[in-house]
Design a protein around this motif. Structure first.
Motif, PDB file in Angstrom:
ATOM      1  N   THR A   1      25.625  51.781  12.677  1.00 33.56           N
ATOM      2  CA  THR A   1      26.157  52.247  13.953  1.00 33.56           C
ATOM      3  C   THR A   1      26.268  53.767  13.960  1.00 33.56           C
TER       4      THR A   1
ATOM      5  N   MET B   1      34.709  53.227  17.088  1.00 32.63           N
ATOM      6  CA  MET B   1      34.202  52.017  16.448  1.00 32.63           C
ATOM      7  C   MET B   1      35.366  51.091  16.115  1.00 32.63           C
TER       8      MET B   1
ATOM      9  N   GLN C   1      28.126  48.025  18.215  1.00 29.19           N
ATOM     10  CA  GLN C   1      28.300  47.804  16.787  1.00 29.19           C
ATOM     11  C   GLN C   1      28.027  46.340  16.413  1.00 29.19           C
TER      12      GLN C   1
ATOM     13  N   TYR D   1      24.323  45.938  16.231  1.00 30.27           N
ATOM     14  CA  TYR D   1      23.805  46.553  15.014  1.00 30.27           C
ATOM     15  C   TYR D   1      24.103  45.692  13.790  1.00 30.27           C
TER      16      TYR D   1
END
Length: 304
Positions: free
Chosen positions: A139, A260, A284, A287
């Motif tokens: 990320t 995040m 995220q 990913y």
């Protein structure tokens, strides 16, 4: 045979190689659609999970492989008293690679000693979570383009948060990193982590204020206060709402800062942050699937 129990089991070069493969999957996923034809992934989850388990399963299915396993200890022979060692030896006869989550620290490491196939730690208690770390690294690479020279704030439960411990271990191996450790005193990062940062000559600051360093952050990594890690419910209730990120607090942050979160979120990030372009936590999740696809291919190639 290679296992992945802790992020430090991988060299920086191996991490970079896995992330490079992940980037290629994003660029041209179709060419990997049959990369794992005929291979089986077993997901042994002795502790509840949504994202991690489904992410592993989606990753293997998108590579053309198949999946088997269980989602809680109660639905396995562990409920009858079977040891982790015996479970691993048995499942190794059915699968080519095992992803294992367990509430006890060290259980995946012990399992890997007896396993006849590669074991991937999908989280063990409050210890570490290496595949979430690969997700986090991917990320950061995708959103910021680099690992070195970043100021990273980690906020919330830094004592029991295995994702925090793994991420600090990984990022501390890159150059010119600075860490802002934001938590109440009761949930500060363990001494062995700060000792490691000191040994590597990295700058870190512990604070109980989210606002104090907001303007300086390139990454803000939020975590929830985890009820399941507390022995005393009164302590959990007292601390669970200590830090809440709102849209108003983001006004002081850089325009290219990224927020995040390993998820699940409770209330530590207000819903009004979700539409801010700096909110990267749902990207995220995507990913994470890609990173696990790359890891599965890497670890089975290593097993050859």
């Amino acid at each position: 045979m290679r296992h992945l129990i802790d992020i430090v089991d991988l060299t920086v070069e191996e991490i970079d190689s896995i992330l490079e493969k992940a980037g290629d999957i994003i660029a041209d996923g179709a060419k990997y659609a049959h990369a794992m034809d005929g291979k089986k992934l077993a997901t042994l989850f002795f502790e509840p999970s949504t994202r991690t388990r489904l992410s592993f399963e989606a990753a293997m299915l998108e590579l053309g492989g198949t999946v088997l396993g269980f989602s809680e200890a109660a639905s396995s022979s562990a409920a009858k008293g079977e040891s982790v060692s015996d479970t691993i030896r048995t499942v190794g006869c059915y699968a080519d690679v095992i992803a294992m989550r367990h509430p006890k620290e060290g259980a995946p490491r012990a399992a890997s000693i007896r396993s006849i196939v590669p074991v991937i730690n999908a989280g063990d208690g409050g210890h570490c979570h290496p595949t979430q770390t690969l997700t986090d690294l991917m990320t950061i690479k995708a959103e910021k383009g680099r690992f070195s020279g970043l100021t990273v704030g980690l906020c919330g439960d830094l004592k029991f948060g295995r994702t925090v411990h793994s991420l600090l271990n990984a990022l501390s191996r890159y150059d010119d990193m600075r860490f802002i450790l934001i938590s109440p005193e009761e949930l500060q990062v363990p001494d062995y982590i700060t000792d490691m940062l000191d040994e590597r000559g990295l700058s870190w600051t512990a604070t109980n204020s989210m606002d104090e360093y907001m303007e300086e952050l390139d990454i803000l990594y939020m975590t929830r206060v985890q009820k399941e890690r507390f022995f005393n419910e009164a302590d959990y209730i007292r601390l669970k709402d200590t830090f809440i990120l709102t849209r108003a607090k983001l006004e002081r942050a850089k325009k290219d800062m990224r927020v995040m979160h390993p998820l699940p979120r409770v209330n530590e990030i207000s819903r009004d942050v979700d539409d801010d372009p700096r909110a990267a936590y749902f990207r995220q999740v995507y990913y994470g699937k890609i990173a696990r696809m790359a890891l599965i291919m890497w670890i089975l190639e290593a097993a050859k």
